[in-house]
Design a protein around this motif. Structure first.
Motif, mmCIF file in Angstrom:
data_model
loop_
_atom_site.group_PDB
_atom_site.id
_atom_site.type_symbol
_atom_site.label_atom_id
_atom_site.label_comp_id
_atom_site.label_asym_id
_atom_site.label_seq_id
_atom_site.Cartn_x
_atom_site.Cartn_y
_atom_site.Cartn_z
ATOM 1 N N PRO A 64 0.819 -1.226 0.000
ATOM 2 C CA PRO A 64 0.000 0.000 0.000
ATOM 3 C C PRO A 64 0.849 1.270 0.000
ATOM 4 N N ILE A 65 1.918 1.271 0.805
ATOM 5 C CA ILE A 65 2.803 2.437 0.848
ATOM 6 C C ILE A 65 3.466 2.644 -0.506
ATOM 7 N N SER A 66 3.892 1.544 -1.123
ATOM 8 C CA SER A 66 4.547 1.619 -2.427
ATOM 9 C C SER A 66 3.603 2.201 -3.486
ATOM 10 N N ARG A 67 2.364 1.724 -3.484
ATOM 11 C CA ARG A 67 1.392 2.233 -4.450
ATOM 12 C C ARG A 67 1.129 3.725 -4.233
ATOM 13 N N TYR A 68 0.997 4.105 -2.973
ATOM 14 C CA TYR A 68 0.727 5.508 -2.654
ATOM 15 C C TYR A 68 1.893 6.403 -3.087
#
Length: 398
Positions: free
Chosen positions: A386-390
């Motif tokens: 999720p952090i990577s996508r954000y």
């Protein structure tokens, strides 16, 4: 740009298997340090007796499993140098340095910082820092890890409360920073670049092995991995050059399999030498030979028969690679935590593994692997991705 460049794979699936097996071997070594379970199997059947084989004992490979870190460094070098190699061999656009740094930062830093924060906080709350140098050491431990430089400070590296396998991440980050410059040097003077990197790795390893006051504090110093990184760059160039020349056939496939077998035998011979020297000295002196042997195995794999490559690229290995980062940085800390907190339960002052309690060791080993895999899956899919996508969306990175 040549049309051929579009037909060359951007991702080499077989490397997933190499990475997965290397991570599992490193983890097996760390668990073995705690449970002392010897991977020994007695073979009692007609076929094996006919060939004089009565046992299977891979204790040497597990006991010295820390050397599999070399494979991780080499695979990292291969994966990150592939776009540069395609540019050199096929004339593709040269990779953008800023984009490369952003992608690496998004991939590495969030999970790394989370691990550092949790371990540092745990050390403060548990009183570990108070019993080990106080505030001054705590500050050095935290700052050296935040700056990816703990291996530059032997006293911190050896005694860090923020422990586990984070030093490997720090070494990789240093080479991430250097890679765009190494790639440019390789493009202009490939032979000289490889020679210099190998020389730096070998010379620094020998100097530290013979002259360092405390080899344990410098056995994983970043310069000693320079030769390993050079090996990864060479693998890329040999692979793509062969692809461009179209030299692959059944004879190269047979040769690839033979090279893989020979590399495994050579690797085992190198591991046997670790019985004769202390671990840090052996690492420093045999890092380049180990890297060359692993590189030969990888090259053999990349030119081997398709079924072998498909096996190394199977979905299990791919899944392990997906969760591998969090698994790698957490598995050792989890193993130590569980044993220190007597999970599974044991009594007395002497740990059960030291008393030969194989039943306890098997239970402990199973709990460690299950816990490490569970934690890595939760952190990968609940935090890292999720952090990577954000961040990728925020920084407009595809």
């Amino acid at each position: 740009m040549e049309e051929t460049s579009y037909k060359i794979e951007r991702h080499i699936d077989a490397l997933d298997g190499v990475r997965a097996l290397a991570i599992m071997l490193v983890a097996w070594f760390h668990v073995w340090e705690q449970d002392w379970l010897t991977p020994y199997i007695e073979l009692d059947n007609t076929v094996t007796r006919y060939f004089g084989i009565t046992e299977s004992n891979i204790h040497t490979i597990v006991r010295f499993g820390f050397n599999a870190v070399e494979a991780l460094i080499i695979v990292s070098a291969v994966v990150n140098f592939l776009p540069y190699a395609r540019s050199i061999v096929f004339g593709e656009k040269w990779p953008d340095t800023r984009s490369f740094y952003k992608k690496r930062a998004i991939r590495v830093i969030p999970s790394y910082l989370l691990c550092v924060f949790i371990m540092f906080t745990s050390g403060v709350i548990s009183g570990a820092y108070a019993a080990h140098g106080g505030v001054r050491f705590a500050v050095k431990d935290l700052l050296s890890h935040l700056t990816f430089t703990s291996t530059f400070f032997p006293s911190v590296y050896r005694s860090a409360i923020i422990t586990g396998a984070l030093w490997t991440v720090q070494v990789e980050v240093i080479y991430y920073i250097l890679l765009p410059f190494l790639a440019k040097a390789f493009r202009r003077r490939p032979a000289i670049t490889v020679f210099v990197l190998c020389a730096v790795g070998m010379i620094s390893g020998n100097i530290l092995a013979y002259h360092a006051s405390d080899p344990w504090g410098v056995n994983n110093f970043c310069t000693t991995f320079a030769g390993s990184y050079a090996c990864g760059m060479l693998i890329c160039m040999i692979y793509y050059t062969a692809k461009k020349a179209g030299v692959e056939n059944r004879y190269t496939q047979i040769a690839g399999v033979l090279v893989m077998i020979g590399a495994v035998l050579c690797y085992n011979m190198i591991m046997e030498q670790f019985y004769e020297v202390s671990r840090p000295i052996g690492q420093l002196l045999m890092r380049l030979p180990t890297a060359l042997t692993i590189s030969l195995f990888i090259l053999g794999l990349l030119f081997s028969a398709e079924p072998i490559q498909k096996f190394f690229g199977n979905f299990i290995f791919k899944f392990i690679c997906v969760i591998s980062y969090n698994f790698y940085i957490w598995h050792q800390a989890i193993a130590v935590f569980l044993k220190n907190h007597r999970i599974p339960a044991w009594e007395g002052e002497t740990p059960p593994n030291q008393l030969g309690d194989a039943v306890w060791s098997r239970k402990y080993s199973s709990i460690v692997w299950l816990t490490a895999l569970t934690v890595s899956m939760v952190l990968t899919f609940g935090f890292e991705r999720p952090i990577s996508r954000y961040l990728s969306k925020k920084m407009k990175i595809r």
